[in-house]
Design a protein around this motif. Structure first.
Motif, short mmCIF file in Angstrom:
data_model
loop_
_atom_site.label_atom_id
_atom_site.label_comp_id
_atom_site.label_asym_id
_atom_site.label_seq_id
_atom_site.Cartn_x
_atom_site.Cartn_y
_atom_site.Cartn_z
N ASP A 1 96.25 -24.40 49.67
CA ASP A 1 94.82 -24.44 49.41
C ASP A 1 94.13 -23.32 50.18
OD1 ASP A 1 92.25 -25.12 48.75
OD2 ASP A 1 92.26 -27.06 49.78
N PHE A 2 93.49 -22.43 49.45
CA PHE A 2 92.80 -21.29 50.05
C PHE A 2 91.31 -21.58 50.27
CE2 PHE A 2 96.53 -19.59 47.93
CZ PHE A 2 97.10 -18.84 48.96
N CYS B 1 94.62 -20.57 55.07
CA CYS B 1 94.95 -21.52 54.01
C CYS B 1 95.51 -22.79 54.64
CB CYS B 1 95.95 -20.93 53.02
SG CYS B 1 97.59 -20.61 53.71
#
Length: 191
Positions: A81-82, A113
């Motif tokens: 997940d950025f 991230c």
């Protein structure tokens, strides 16, 4: 096929292939052109070690160190997940020009991230250095296994450009390969 031989001091013919040191393993591009530095226990989390690969042109690749739990235990990655906060999505980082205008500015503890594994474990990957975020590796979205299979090549997490005035200082503040191995030896002797 023609055989080539050379004379040694005793006037004996030696096959030429026996006169050259063996090259069983060629260096990778990363080994040849980047200097690895390490940040251990990132964010105060024991064992969550990261590697920063410094190129001679100051560009740095941020990746996981071999001792990071994701690599050490060959964890299956569910998601990277950025979106690091409500307002910051690292994948929306857009830079332009030589000065990298528009780049997000990072502090050493800035999250790049979040890695979520199928076993429920979660890890925060931090920048570890101060600089401009040049690029996030969008190939990790399509193939998160790159992070495990090729962490110091196609599986890098981000490219960061430290300021020219303190790039060398930041490099010296991180652990060398030898210092990193010493930390690992101490860590393993305590467990």
């Amino acid at each position: 096929m023609t055989e080539v031989a050379v004379m040694n001091g005793g006037n004996n013919l030696i096959p030429i292939e026996d006169t050259v040191e063996e090259f069983n393993e060629f260096q990778t591009v990363t080994e040849r052109y980047y200097t690895p530095r390490f940040c251990v226990d990132v964010g105060g989390n024991k064992g969550e070690d990261q590697c920063i690969l410094f190129h001679s042109n100051r560009i740095c690749l941020v990746t996981l160190a071999s001792s990071h739990p994701v690599l050490q235990h060959n964890k299956e990655i569910k998601k990277i997940d950025f979106q690091v906060s409500a307002n910051v999505d690292r994948m929306k980082n857009k830079v332009s020009g030589k000065g990298k205008h528009g780049a997000q500015f990072l502090q050493p503890n800035s999250p790049l991230c979040y890695i979520e594994c199928k076993d429920g474990s979660k890890y925060t990957v931090e920048s570890c250095i101060k600089g401009k975020l040049v690029e996030m590796n969008d190939a990790l979205i399509a193939d998160p296994k790159l992070l495990i299979n090729k962490p110091d090549a196609e599986g890098y997490i981000a490219i960061v450009l430290p300021n020219i005035t303190n790039s060398d200082q930041q490099k010296e503040e991180l652990l060398t390969l030898e210092e990193y191995y010493d930390v690992l030896k101490k860590r393993n002797s305590c467990s």
